[in-house]
Design a protein around this motif. Structure first.
Motif, PDB file in Angstrom:
ATOM      1  N   LEU D 215      10.190   9.399  -0.082  1.00  0.00           N
ATOM      2  CA  LEU D 215       9.431   8.524  -0.976  1.00  0.00           C
ATOM      3  C   LEU D 215      10.216   8.090  -2.215  1.00  0.00           C
ATOM      4  CD1 LEU D 215       6.025  10.445  -0.785  1.00  0.00           C
ATOM      5  CD2 LEU D 215       6.771   8.509   0.615  1.00  0.00           C
ATOM      6  N   GLY D 216      11.029   8.966  -2.766  1.00  0.00           N
ATOM      7  CA  GLY D 216      11.788   8.609  -3.963  1.00  0.00           C
ATOM      8  C   GLY D 216      10.984   8.847  -5.222  1.00  0.00           C
ATOM      9  N   ILE D 218      10.269   6.969  -7.778  1.00  0.00           N
ATOM     10  CA  ILE D 218       9.333   5.946  -8.266  1.00  0.00           C
ATOM     11  C   ILE D 218       7.961   6.150  -7.629  1.00  0.00           C
ATOM     12  CG2 ILE D 218       8.798   3.472  -8.146  1.00  0.00           C
ATOM     13  CD1 ILE D 218      11.654   2.898  -8.934  1.00  0.00           C
ATOM     14  N   ILE D 219       7.929   6.281  -6.327  1.00  0.00           N
ATOM     15  CA  ILE D 219       6.648   6.482  -5.635  1.00  0.00           C
ATOM     16  C   ILE D 219       6.005   7.806  -6.071  1.00  0.00           C
ATOM     17  CG2 ILE D 219       5.561   6.828  -3.362  1.00  0.00           C
ATOM     18  CD1 ILE D 219       6.502   3.977  -3.658  1.00  0.00           C
ATOM     19  N   ILE D 222       4.448   7.413  -9.403  1.00  0.00           N
ATOM     20  CA  ILE D 222       3.204   6.642  -9.322  1.00  0.00           C
ATOM     21  C   ILE D 222       2.044   7.558  -8.917  1.00  0.00           C
ATOM     22  CG2 ILE D 222       2.002   4.859  -7.951  1.00  0.00           C
ATOM     23  CD1 ILE D 222       3.908   3.638  -9.981  1.00  0.00           C
ATOM     24  N   GLU D 223       2.275   8.365  -7.905  1.00  0.00           N
ATOM     25  CA  GLU D 223       1.232   9.299  -7.456  1.00  0.00           C
ATOM     26  C   GLU D 223       0.778  10.219  -8.582  1.00  0.00           C
ATOM     27  OE1 GLU D 223       1.622  10.984  -3.268  1.00  0.00           O
ATOM     28  OE2 GLU D 223       3.704  10.588  -3.823  1.00  0.00           O
ATOM     29  N   SER D 241      -2.074  -0.421 -15.649  1.00  0.00           N
ATOM     30  CA  SER D 241      -1.198  -1.296 -14.859  1.00  0.00           C
ATOM     31  C   SER D 241       0.153  -1.454 -15.520  1.00  0.00           C
ATOM     32  CB  SER D 241      -1.834  -2.682 -14.711  1.00  0.00           C
ATOM     33  OG  SER D 241      -3.030  -2.597 -13.995  1.00  0.00           O
ATOM     34  N   LEU D 244       2.170   1.838 -15.111  1.00  0.00           N
ATOM     35  CA  LEU D 244       2.669   1.986 -13.736  1.00  0.00           C
ATOM     36  C   LEU D 244       3.751   0.947 -13.445  1.00  0.00           C
ATOM     37  CD1 LEU D 244      -0.550   2.784 -11.642  1.00  0.00           C
ATOM     38  CD2 LEU D 244       1.044   4.359 -12.741  1.00  0.00           C
ATOM     39  N   HIS D 245       3.601  -0.243 -14.035  1.00  0.00           N
ATOM     40  CA  HIS D 245       4.644  -1.261 -13.846  1.00  0.00           C
ATOM     41  C   HIS D 245       5.970  -0.804 -14.443  1.00  0.00           C
ATOM     42  CE1 HIS D 245       6.722  -5.082 -13.752  1.00  0.00           C
ATOM     43  NE2 HIS D 245       6.941  -4.976 -15.041  1.00  0.00           N
ATOM     44  N   THR D 248       7.473   1.463 -11.969  1.00  0.00           N
ATOM     45  CA  THR D 248       7.843   0.709 -10.772  1.00  0.00           C
ATOM     46  C   THR D 248       9.108  -0.113 -10.967  1.00  0.00           C
ATOM     47  OG1 THR D 248       5.512   0.548 -10.175  1.00  0.00           O
ATOM     48  CG2 THR D 248       6.993  -1.054  -9.163  1.00  0.00           C
TER      49      THR D 248
ATOM     50  N   GLU E 211      -2.569  -6.977 -10.981  1.00  0.00           N
ATOM     51  CA  GLU E 211      -1.987  -5.749 -10.403  1.00  0.00           C
ATOM     52  C   GLU E 211      -1.032  -6.068  -9.261  1.00  0.00           C
ATOM     53  OE1 GLU E 211      -4.616  -2.520  -9.623  1.00  0.00           O
ATOM     54  OE2 GLU E 211      -4.816  -2.225 -11.785  1.00  0.00           O
ATOM     55  N   LEU E 214       2.168  -7.080 -10.918  1.00  0.00           N
ATOM     56  CA  LEU E 214       2.853  -6.004 -11.660  1.00  0.00           C
ATOM     57  C   LEU E 214       3.309  -4.869 -10.744  1.00  0.00           C
ATOM     58  CD1 LEU E 214       0.769  -5.632 -14.957  1.00  0.00           C
ATOM     59  CD2 LEU E 214       3.046  -6.614 -14.700  1.00  0.00           C
ATOM     60  N   LEU E 215       2.561  -4.636  -9.669  1.00  0.00           N
ATOM     61  CA  LEU E 215       2.862  -3.449  -8.856  1.00  0.00           C
ATOM     62  C   LEU E 215       3.256  -3.794  -7.425  1.00  0.00           C
ATOM     63  CD1 LEU E 215      -0.067  -1.188 -10.150  1.00  0.00           C
ATOM     64  CD2 LEU E 215       2.280  -1.308 -11.004  1.00  0.00           C
ATOM     65  N   ILE E 219       3.081  -0.375  -3.728  1.00  0.00           N
ATOM     66  CA  ILE E 219       2.597   0.598  -4.720  1.00  0.00           C
ATOM     67  C   ILE E 219       1.064   0.718  -4.648  1.00  0.00           C
ATOM     68  CG2 ILE E 219       2.428   1.099  -7.204  1.00  0.00           C
ATOM     69  CD1 ILE E 219       5.260   1.438  -6.268  1.00  0.00           C
ATOM     70  N   ILE E 222       0.081   2.796  -1.757  1.00  0.00           N
ATOM     71  CA  ILE E 222       0.341   4.221  -1.997  1.00  0.00           C
ATOM     72  C   ILE E 222      -0.815   4.830  -2.804  1.00  0.00           C
ATOM     73  CG2 ILE E 222       1.814   5.817  -3.306  1.00  0.00           C
ATOM     74  CD1 ILE E 222       3.153   4.900  -0.745  1.00  0.00           C
ATOM     75  N   THR E 226      -3.195   7.695  -1.257  1.00  0.00           N
ATOM     76  CA  THR E 226      -3.202   8.977  -1.959  1.00  0.00           C
ATOM     77  C   THR E 226      -4.631   9.430  -2.208  1.00  0.00           C
ATOM     78  OG1 THR E 226      -1.189   8.336  -3.098  1.00  0.00           O
ATOM     79  CG2 THR E 226      -2.439  10.169  -4.042  1.00  0.00           C
ATOM     80  N   THR E 248       5.941   2.855   2.328  1.00  0.00           N
ATOM     81  CA  THR E 248       7.042   2.638   1.376  1.00  0.00           C
ATOM     82  C   THR E 248       8.203   1.861   1.983  1.00  0.00           C
ATOM     83  OG1 THR E 248       6.489   4.716   0.262  1.00  0.00           O
ATOM     84  CG2 THR E 248       8.701   3.867  -0.103  1.00  0.00           C
ATOM     85  N   LYS E 260      12.487   2.526  -0.098  1.00  0.00           N
ATOM     86  CA  LYS E 260      13.181   3.395   0.854  1.00  0.00           C
ATOM     87  C   LYS E 260      13.373   2.627   2.164  1.00  0.00           C
ATOM     88  CE  LYS E 260      13.735   7.200  -1.456  1.00  0.00           C
ATOM     89  NZ  LYS E 260      15.092   7.606  -1.801  1.00  0.00           N
TER      90      LYS E 260
END
Lengths: 309, 309, 309, 309, 309, 309
Positions: D215-216, D218-219, D222-223, D241, D244-245, D248, E211, E214-215, E219, E222, E226, E248, E260
């Motif tokens: 996932l890396g 960044i992901i 975000i979680e 937002s 999170l941006h 991201t 959103e 921006l995401l 994202i 995800i 989640t 992802t 990824k």
């Protein structure tokens, strides 16, 4: 001469040592010394199996040595097991005897250069060429510097050899197009790499200078030409801009470190002649180094194998 | 002032005409004239529906005119229907009154510049800065030139405004790293774009000069600094190389026309501060131009839409 | 001839109509017809303000018309307001009279071609060249096809003109390198673009053929040469591979649709001569089209402005 | 401590063994063991010339050992010839003593962090920061994780050190621009790499976790933020937002694995501060590792040599 | 329905107005209104030659109108000259009637979806699918959202249609490889674009949400997964990582905004099926839109012309 | 069989020696011989510590030997210490016994091929397939050639195995799209790599032929199909162009050496099936080679690590 070394024979001579390192033994404590030895005729890997720590001190400061040893061979590669090594005072050696130089003689290059200069009619351009080629420091450096660190004409007189060939090529190409200023093509081609005079040092093996690394030969060439052109008051602003543009753009692409792309026919022809000569030189070298083979080894700078037949 | 034009009102004033063309009518023979009119306060599109062919002759040679007409508006864009247009002699106008200039005043920039120069301790660097900023021709040009053709700070005093902000940013960044020479950072940041003095002309709208197109501001900056540094005999070779390297590498990448990548901490910081300021300027402009919107229009130079809230 | 059209004068002649469309009026219902008209001397935009719907049917099936109208001019661009347009039977026209062709005459090209062929010593290569150039279908097509859709030599005889010049250039370059097979250089250069015979149709304006779009001129050239070489039993396998490699690699890069990079000196020289001629042609055109200007307009295919002085 | 090892001296201590392999002798049957040994002070290459096969079993399951041996040196590189090696029970060791950690102390970082948090005014952002930094699991992990596998700050507390410096830089930059939300800059900078908590494991040398590879950071970031923000009901949708941006987009480019480019001034500043700190860290390291040299060795991640004077 | 409009006929109906602007007349003062009108059956350009300024106020706030006018045609493009336009209260219209939707019916998609879900054996995965597809908000959105802004399946139900086809393709491909987990392939394929639910709004024409910009949908997907997976305590950590990895990595490349690259066979197959379906959709559309042509127009997203025969 | 070699056991058998070199000892004069030995079951590194110079002569001309020695192992890698080596006359060996071949048997491939051919309805396409598969030279070569030098299916019958699987995949994909010609998909998929017959030699290890290097398998395939199609007079020009286009475009991108991008649905599907099978093959291999591991080693051709669980 190193080139004459044969496996099993003894060698004795004065050599330039470029790079050296202690290589730890893999199966026992201790290390041996491995070093690159060079004279005008070529390069060889030398090894000292048991060395006096004193040698390390010498190696740090000196790079010319009188060396005695025995040559051995593995599949065409000759190595030298060094038995004795001794400092040589710099005064006692002509350093340039220890570096390889162009296969084209200085005499021949001087003649071909004269033929090219002869073609330049525009008086200020001709004067500039004569000033640079006759300059006590730069004229000499121009005739002595290598054309590159590796890849093409990486030996003494390489810059000169390369510049003359590029000028001859460019002049031949220019004939086919009515709109090209042949004076500018010849002068631009002869000067396109002039900054390499300051980009490399070549007293003891070809190395980058600090200015070469920080500025590169395009910027250094611009500085040098700016200074020289300033000495010719009648040199027109327009011609000056064009000549500097040729230097600036001769790599042809931003990615190849030219901050401008060729915007003059003359600059375009010089860019192509330069790129083509550098690549063809590699074909010539591959053929010379692998006279028996159908295909060259992979050539990273060209990203391909070359067909040699 | 053009900025004060309101739809339906009459306008009369002296304007700079930058680009003009005859636009053929699509549904009938003939054409009208469309031209970009400008004064210090902004730009407007002007149209002459019926024009005397004599105007075409004027437009070729002149670009300052006394203009009378009526403004009209479509969705926030004001246009000018020109009824009368008349040549103005160049002697009668202060050309720089017709071009937009930085929102930051000269007074403020002069003060911020003084604060920065004050920080430079190393005497030769300080002397160089003072020579350039006090130079009868360059000092003036430095304070007047734009920072770009478009994209960022494309107005009079733009170079000065941008250079001062980059220097302030870079100086602030440098504080966080022990190994950075802050004198060099400040001087390098103030001089990084010095070649723009010769890359643009800005007497009547910002345009590239021929030298600007053939050589670019990096090469022109190198020429200029070489010349000035030569006047300070005690300027060390090493410091000179570093300063020229900062100019050479400030775009950061070959593809962005820097023939070297930053190899000094100082050069790296200046590269980042320069790139960041140019991008943030675009955010500032987008917010200013679209005060009501959530998102900017697509910005090609940044390849994205910008969120404005 | 269209080239002789002057604003305000009447025109009457036979023209090729390449592209046409109905353009809706922006301020009122209805539309006018706009069409590209062409004869050997050039291209002009024609407009019919009131058109008989019948014309649309003709336009779908025909592209040669007798046209009457009046020319008008805006800033150097001549347009034609068409008053009458009439179908012409294909039998009554020599189609090739309606397309532009190379400024170099067929006679001159034939002579320069003969000089080049003369230089080829290796008998099978010479035979191949003579077979192709004397081939009832291909020999003719080779002398008639354009060199490109646009960009360079996009007119009748353009392929021939380009091929001869590339061969002359390549032959001149080859002289400077000992290891190059000059027979192969000349033949390869003359044949490098042979597949363009099938890539374009050029009966009525230059267009891509379906095979041209699906396969491209490299693949089509390979097919054609395979077939012809098969007729010469003594043509050696090795020479055949080399010649086909020259065709395959002449664009020099994968991204430029060459599935192999040049792996022979001969292929490299032809690649460079080809690329250089195509670029220099654009310089020549820019100078011809803008005789008064210092700088060309932006040239997208070269990603730059060109200096014309 | 390994750092204190001197050639010729004996060493005895507890070490972490990260990678090991049997290296076949080249000139005789058999092999020796080579292994990377590490404690907090540094890393060393260890060798066992004669090894009990039993060791191989241990090495598979364990990585902490009590080691005895003798150090030797070749050109500044110390190696350890291991004479005895013995398993250590995990309970007996503080694992983090065996890993290098930031040269900046936890105390200092805690203070600088407090200063930064203090600057955040917006209550929900402040609450989020306090929740994360005070979180029983994540607060600890944030203060312990490395910033990278290699390249920059690849040691314990590296994430913390890097995040604090990026926040300080970004806050300093933000001051120069009126339109920037400084609360968001500080919080975003402190959190930009929060996902590295889950991307690396660092119990015994820094390694990627499976989630890190799939996932890396960044992901993963975000979680983690999604989960935490959900606990603050008054946290506005818009601020969420934006934050999170920032996560991201902080790598700045698609090619650098950011699925969005910065579209907020705050995100842009954080991207630049992050990239700049990572590069400057490499300059700092090069200077520290090569205090005597004029030029660094080639640095692959930067594609250049660095000037160290 | 707009699709039934014929040139010369009158039209009356309820339409969605997406974009509108005042277009200044080129030859006279004033402007007309141009607007994009849409219902389920298609899109048409509408024009109001003389408009009441009151309309501008309506257009700012409303986008559904009752429209009367007359259609006209130019080469296959129908335009609408609007004579009367009137606000419609939102309560009186089913908004989704005004947007185009997939040619595949909801019934058919529901059946094909059921077949796919049926194939999933692993209980947690099946439960997750059922929870999402049965979710009061998301289940509905999944069946209604478009698959893209343009390029492929840019209409209501497009996401559903695309997801089902990708799942069918991927499942068929998976059969040929022993090591692929088909449950994961089917679930992953059905969910790969789930984030598009939040990336677009589609109440009145397809638009990006804030959103979404921006995401992005990776994202957002995800975040959504989640949250849902957290509701299934027995969902294994490993399966969760794999499913999130599929989301992802499904664009396959960093440059295409996947942080990824696919590291699982399942992820790879879904990436390929997704990319292939998007491209083949464009072939299908080109064939449908140009039933008579041999070649499509140039398709920028594919950088090519497509052969349609 | 080499695969059965166990550490400590003796080995005796006939082996193919692909590459060999003399490796100089690092700590003493002299060298040992290292060589790659191969039979159908795998590859092993062999070493001769003391060798008779006579062996070097043999190695130059021969590559099949009877070898005796002892195997040893280091971490899963078996090496062979060779004690005796003896030339074997080529007549005495079935060369293909010494090369690895596909794990899928010829019988199975023949059956799956028959099923595919059965699906082709269009008579000329079917005829072409039967002619090629039944061709005395090519039919055999098609069933024997490898699919690649390395990366995927680099063993005897690899081309056949790969082609059949690509055809099965492509046929399965085609079912989901109404507009695809399934005959063309099956035939195109089976023939897409036909040129590999001439690109590799595989008598004694897989090697590039000179034609393979100069022309590549796309060009060679075009030549071969041109020749065969010419034997079927009723083969339509259009179908021929499409089939050749499939060969030409099957790599999908210029950078991957396809001079055209896929412009037919059939070509697109084959491109995707081909690329996907090559990548999935690498997943299969990684799983097979690392049955115990969670992650594969770094796979340079895919630029990533692969998750194997």
């Amino acid at each position: 001469m190193l080139r004459d070394c044969k496996a099993g024979e003894r060698f004795e001579g004065v050599l330039l040592v470029n790079e050296w390192k202690e290589v730890p033994f893999r199966q026992k404590p201790g290390a041996y010394l491995s070093m690159t030895c060079q004279d005008r005729s070529g390069m060889i890997q030398g090894k000292i199996w048991n060395y006096d720590p004193q040698v390390l001190v010498w190696l740090k400061d000196q790079d010319i040595f009188r060396v005695k040893g025995v040559a051995s061979e593995y599949r065409g590669t000759i190595e030298l097991t060094i038995e004795a090594i001794q400092i040589v005072s710099k005064e006692d050696v002509d350093l340039s005897d220890l570096l390889p130089s162009s296969p084209v003689t200085a005499d021949e290059l001087e003649k071909r250069l004269a033929v090219l200069i002869e073609k330049i009619i525009q008086p200020e351009l001709k004067m500039l060429m004569e000033m640079i080629l006759g300059h006590p420091e730069w004229g000499n450096a121009y005739r002595k510097a290598p054309a590159a660190m590796k890849i093409h004409q990486a030996y003494l007189r390489g810059l000169w050899e390369h510049s003359v060939r590029v000028a001859e090529l460019a002049e031949g190409i220019a004939k086919h197009y009515a709109g090209i200023n042949r004076d500018l093509v010849v002068a631009g081609a002869l000067l396109h790499d002039i900054g390499k005079i300051g980009e490399y040092s070549y007293d003891r093996g070809v190395k980058f200078t600090t200015e070469g690394r920080l500025l590169g030969h395009i910027i250094i060439g611009i500085e040098l030409l700016t200074e020289e052109i300033a000495k010719i008051p009648s040199f027109s602003r327009d011609q000056r801009s064009k000549l500097l543009h040729i230097i600036t753009s001769h790599h042809g692409k931003y990615e190849w470190q030219s901050p401008k792309r060729p915007k003059l026919m003359e600059a375009l022809v010089i860019h192509y002649a330069d790129a083509m000569d550098a690549e063809l030189y590699q074909f010539e070298q591959a053929k010379e180094n692998h006279p028996q083979d159908e295909w060259s080894p992979y050539i990273p700078s060209m990203e391909r194998f070359i067909y040699l037949k």
